[in-house]
Write a protein that holds these residues in place. Sequence first.
Motif, short mmCIF file in Angstrom:
data_model
loop_
_atom_site.label_atom_id
_atom_site.label_comp_id
_atom_site.label_asym_id
_atom_site.label_seq_id
_atom_site.Cartn_x
_atom_site.Cartn_y
_atom_site.Cartn_z
N GLY A 123 36.93 46.71 35.61
CA GLY A 123 35.92 46.61 34.58
C GLY A 123 36.00 47.79 33.63
N LEU A 124 36.91 48.72 33.94
CA LEU A 124 37.09 49.92 33.13
C LEU A 124 37.94 49.60 31.91
N ASP A 125 37.74 50.33 30.85
CA ASP A 125 38.51 50.12 29.63
C ASP A 125 39.79 50.94 29.70
N ILE A 126 40.74 50.43 30.50
CA ILE A 126 42.04 51.10 30.64
C ILE A 126 43.15 50.09 30.38
N VAL A 127 44.29 50.59 30.01
CA VAL A 127 45.46 49.73 29.89
C VAL A 127 46.42 50.04 31.01
N GLY A 128 46.32 51.21 31.62
CA GLY A 128 47.07 51.53 32.82
C GLY A 128 48.57 51.64 32.67
N GLY A 129 49.06 52.05 31.51
CA GLY A 129 50.48 52.25 31.34
C GLY A 129 51.27 50.99 31.08
N ALA A 130 50.60 49.93 30.69
CA ALA A 130 51.31 48.68 30.37
C ALA A 130 52.23 48.93 29.18
N PRO A 131 53.39 48.28 29.17
CA PRO A 131 54.34 48.48 28.08
C PRO A 131 53.76 48.07 26.72
N ALA A 132 54.22 48.74 25.69
CA ALA A 132 53.80 48.38 24.34
C ALA A 132 54.11 46.90 24.10
N GLY A 133 53.20 46.22 23.49
CA GLY A 133 53.38 44.81 23.19
C GLY A 133 52.85 43.87 24.26
N ALA A 134 52.54 44.41 25.44
CA ALA A 134 52.02 43.56 26.51
C ALA A 134 50.63 43.06 26.13
N ARG A 135 50.33 41.85 26.55
CA ARG A 135 49.00 41.26 26.33
C ARG A 135 48.18 41.55 27.58
N VAL A 136 47.30 42.53 27.48
CA VAL A 136 46.56 43.03 28.63
C VAL A 136 45.15 42.46 28.64
N HIS A 137 44.74 41.96 29.80
CA HIS A 137 43.36 41.48 29.99
C HIS A 137 42.78 42.19 31.20
N LEU A 138 41.59 42.71 31.00
CA LEU A 138 40.87 43.41 32.06
C LEU A 138 39.83 42.46 32.64
N VAL A 139 39.90 42.26 33.93
CA VAL A 139 39.00 41.32 34.60
C VAL A 139 38.34 42.05 35.77
N PRO A 140 37.02 42.17 35.78
CA PRO A 140 36.35 42.82 36.91
C PRO A 140 36.29 41.88 38.11
N ALA A 141 37.44 41.51 38.60
CA ALA A 141 37.56 40.46 39.61
C ALA A 141 36.90 40.82 40.93
N SER A 142 37.03 42.06 41.37
CA SER A 142 36.38 42.45 42.63
C SER A 142 34.87 42.38 42.50
N GLN A 143 34.35 42.79 41.35
CA GLN A 143 32.90 42.72 41.11
C GLN A 143 32.44 41.27 41.08
N LEU A 144 33.21 40.40 40.45
CA LEU A 144 32.85 38.98 40.41
C LEU A 144 32.86 38.38 41.81
N ALA A 145 33.88 38.71 42.57
CA ALA A 145 33.97 38.19 43.94
C ALA A 145 32.82 38.70 44.79
N LEU A 146 32.49 39.96 44.62
CA LEU A 146 31.38 40.53 45.38
C LEU A 146 30.07 39.80 45.04
N ALA A 147 29.87 39.52 43.77
CA ALA A 147 28.66 38.83 43.34
C ALA A 147 28.61 37.39 43.87
N HIS A 148 29.75 36.71 43.89
CA HIS A 148 29.75 35.28 44.24
C HIS A 148 30.09 35.01 45.71
N LEU A 149 30.83 35.92 46.34
CA LEU A 149 31.26 35.73 47.73
C LEU A 149 30.62 36.71 48.71
#
Length: 186
Positions: free
Chosen positions: A98-124
């Motif tokens: 959920g953090l606003d990071i790109v994490g060293g992804a290569p230039a030109g990469a299409r990066v999407h940030l998904v707080p997946a663990s938070q979503l799973a915690l909320a729903h599961l």
Amino acid sequence: MYEIRLHGRGGQGVVTAAELLSVAAFTEGRYAQAFPSFGSERTGAPIAAFCRVDDEPIRLREPVRRPDAVVVQDITLLPHVDVFAGLARHGLVLLNTGLDIVGGAPAGARVHLVPASQLALAHLGRPLPNAALLGGFAAASGLVGVESVVSAIRERFRGAVAEGNVAAAMEAYALVRAQLTEPAHA
């Protein structure tokens, strides 16, 4: 052929995610394969899993070295594992954060940030990010429909576990769709 490499740690459902993605593609009438790559097989150890999808039979049986997409289920791997190795130019990256990071992804990469663990915690009630990331992947890639992801989840799991995973996947799908429709920032 579209090739996906998934990274995470043992116990996070990385292998299950690859298998669910292949089932979703198969449901849509495509050829698909999924398989893991383990180092030390223990909970918490870094692992990778691979998925290939094509309209033709897939004859390759080797790890994905030049992925079209990379899904990272645990961003603590970023300083230790070259998760972006071989990523296609303008490749797709999904990061579980959920953090606003790109994490060293290569230039030109299409990066999407998904707080997946938070979503799973909320729903599961458990921070298992795999199903949520597949929902996000369906939205970002268009490779498989979210309905096929939901079908694969319900085929694999039952009851509250299935429905919690479906809810997490659907929420992640909606989040990434919203990211895709947001105007680019200057």
